[in-house]
Design an enzyme around this catalytic site. Structure first.
Site, PDB file in Angstrom:
ATOM      1  N   ASN A  14       0.834  -1.211   0.000  1.00  0.00           N
ATOM      2  CA  ASN A  14       0.000   0.000   0.000  1.00  0.00           C
ATOM      3  C   ASN A  14       0.867   1.260   0.000  1.00  0.00           C
ATOM      4  OD1 ASN A  14      -3.096  -0.404   0.177  1.00  0.00           O
ATOM      5  ND2 ASN A  14      -2.226  -2.051   1.414  1.00  0.00           N
ATOM      6  N   LYS A  65       4.556   2.603  25.963  1.00  0.00           N
ATOM      7  CA  LYS A  65       3.930   2.920  24.672  1.00  0.00           C
ATOM      8  C   LYS A  65       3.950   4.430  24.447  1.00  0.00           C
ATOM      9  CE  LYS A  65      -0.105   2.005  21.908  1.00  0.00           C
ATOM     10  NZ  LYS A  65      -0.741   0.840  21.354  1.00  0.00           N
ATOM     11  N   MET A  90       0.295  -2.836  12.209  1.00  0.00           N
ATOM     12  CA  MET A  90      -0.449  -3.830  12.979  1.00  0.00           C
ATOM     13  C   MET A  90      -0.314  -3.603  14.483  1.00  0.00           C
ATOM     14  SD  MET A  90      -1.715  -5.157  10.385  1.00  0.00           S
ATOM     15  CE  MET A  90      -2.503  -6.719  10.683  1.00  0.00           C
ATOM     16  N   LEU A  92      -2.192  -1.077  17.819  1.00  0.00           N
ATOM     17  CA  LEU A  92      -3.200  -0.075  18.189  1.00  0.00           C
ATOM     18  C   LEU A  92      -2.522   1.274  18.384  1.00  0.00           C
ATOM     19  CD1 LEU A  92      -5.574  -1.741  20.819  1.00  0.00           C
ATOM     20  CD2 LEU A  92      -6.153  -0.951  18.512  1.00  0.00           C
ATOM     21  N   HIS A 109      -8.329  -1.262   5.888  1.00  0.00           N
ATOM     22  CA  HIS A 109      -8.520  -2.594   6.469  1.00  0.00           C
ATOM     23  C   HIS A 109      -9.152  -3.505   5.423  1.00  0.00           C
ATOM     24  CE1 HIS A 109      -9.001  -5.520   9.657  1.00  0.00           C
ATOM     25  NE2 HIS A 109     -10.199  -5.761   9.182  1.00  0.00           N
TER      26      HIS A 109
HETATM   27  C1  GAR Z   1      -3.320  -4.672   4.000  1.00  0.00           C
HETATM   28  O1  GAR Z   1      -4.174  -5.650   3.456  1.00  0.00           O
HETATM   29  C2  GAR Z   1      -4.054  -3.830   5.028  1.00  0.00           C
HETATM   30  O2  GAR Z   1      -5.383  -3.606   4.702  1.00  0.00           O
HETATM   31  C3  GAR Z   1      -3.919  -4.684   6.256  1.00  0.00           C
HETATM   32  O3  GAR Z   1      -2.594  -5.147   6.210  1.00  0.00           O
HETATM   33  C4  GAR Z   1      -2.227  -5.334   4.834  1.00  0.00           C
HETATM   34  C5  GAR Z   1      -0.873  -4.692   4.604  1.00  0.00           C
HETATM   35  O4  GAR Z   1      -0.410  -4.959   3.314  1.00  0.00           O
HETATM   36  N1  GAR Z   1      -4.202  -3.950   7.465  1.00  0.00           N
HETATM   37  C6  GAR Z   1      -4.879  -4.455   8.508  1.00  0.00           C
HETATM   38  O5  GAR Z   1      -5.224  -5.603   8.569  1.00  0.00           O
HETATM   39  C7  GAR Z   1      -5.137  -3.456   9.615  1.00  0.00           C
HETATM   40  N2  GAR Z   1      -5.936  -4.047  10.640  1.00  0.00           N
HETATM   41  P1  GAR Z   1       0.835  -4.149   2.706  1.00  0.00           P
HETATM   42  O6  GAR Z   1       1.934  -4.147   3.787  1.00  0.00           O
HETATM   43  O7  GAR Z   1       1.244  -4.909   1.499  1.00  0.00           O
HETATM   44  O8  GAR Z   1       0.370  -2.744   2.398  1.00  0.00           O
END
Ligand code: GAR
Length: 192
Positions: A14, A65, A90, A92, A109
């Site tokens: 992303n 944190k 990943m 909070l 998400h």
């Molecule tokens: C993506 O699918 C994003 O939506 C998800 O992690 C992946 C990261 O992919 N995020 C979550 O699950 C947030 N709770 P990437 O590192 O290839 O962008």
């Protein structure tokens, strides 16, 4: 030009889609810094390829944190970052970041929230046997994948084929995130 920070813990596809949209001129923004909580994650390699600065911070090496997030806020303020874009971060987000960037943190998400929040949303959807899942872009609050929804897109599940479903979802994520960010930044800049 909106100054953003991308937060990622993993592959960073992303991040790459956002950076490519910027370079094509489809997204009027600049990624000032990539922040990762997983030193050595593949997103670091991707950021290096684009010449985008990276800050790698292991939360465990901080006493709390709040201390971890204070360091991040300092990095963001020194670069005049206006928005935080979570892209596979990943973890909070805590009070320190939420207060410093109130209403200026967004997340993507891989499900149609409020269904399947948390880890492995694609696996959860397939396990549940849904025929349609999707992608959500939302503002971030203190919860896990909660917060006001900004945009969603549906994706058909490919039966019994996780890899193919995941591929479809990623493709939709890359398009939806860049389009939504562009709309959001334009709307906000017209308010000022
Ligand atoms: C993506 O699918 C994003 O939506 C998800 O992690 C992946 C990261 O992919 N995020 C979550 O699950 C947030 N709770 P990437 O590192 O290839 O962008």
């Amino acid at each position: 030009m909106t100054k953003i920070a991308v937060f990622a813990s993993g592959s960073g596809s992303n991040f790459q889609a956002i950076q490519e949209a910027i370079e094509r001129g489809d997204l009027q923004a600049k990624v000032e810094v990539v922040i990762t909580d997983k030193p050595g994650a593949f997103v670091v390699t991707r950021a290096n390829r684009f010449g985008v600065p990276v800050v790698e911070l292991a939360p465990k090496s901080f006493e709390s944190k709040a201390a971890y997030e204070e360091k991040i806020v300092a990095e963001l303020l020194s670069r005049e970052v206006e928005w935080i874009v979570l892209a596979g971060y990943m973890r909070l987000v805590g009070d320190t970041l939420l207060t410093a960037y109130e209403n200026r943190i967004v997340n993507i998400h891989p499900s149609l929230l409020p269904s399947f929040p948390g880890k492995d949303a694609i696996g959860q959807a397939m396990e549940h046997g849904v025929k349609v899942t999707g992608v959500t872009v939302h503002y971030v609050d203190a919860g896990m994948d909660t917060g006001p929804i900004i945009a969603q897109a549906a994706v058909d599940v490919v039966a019994d084929d996780r890899e193919a479903t995941e591929e479809r979802i990623h493709k939709v994520e890359h398009e939806l995130y860049t389009k939504t960010l562009q709309t959001l930044f334009i709307a906000r800049s017209q308010l000022h």
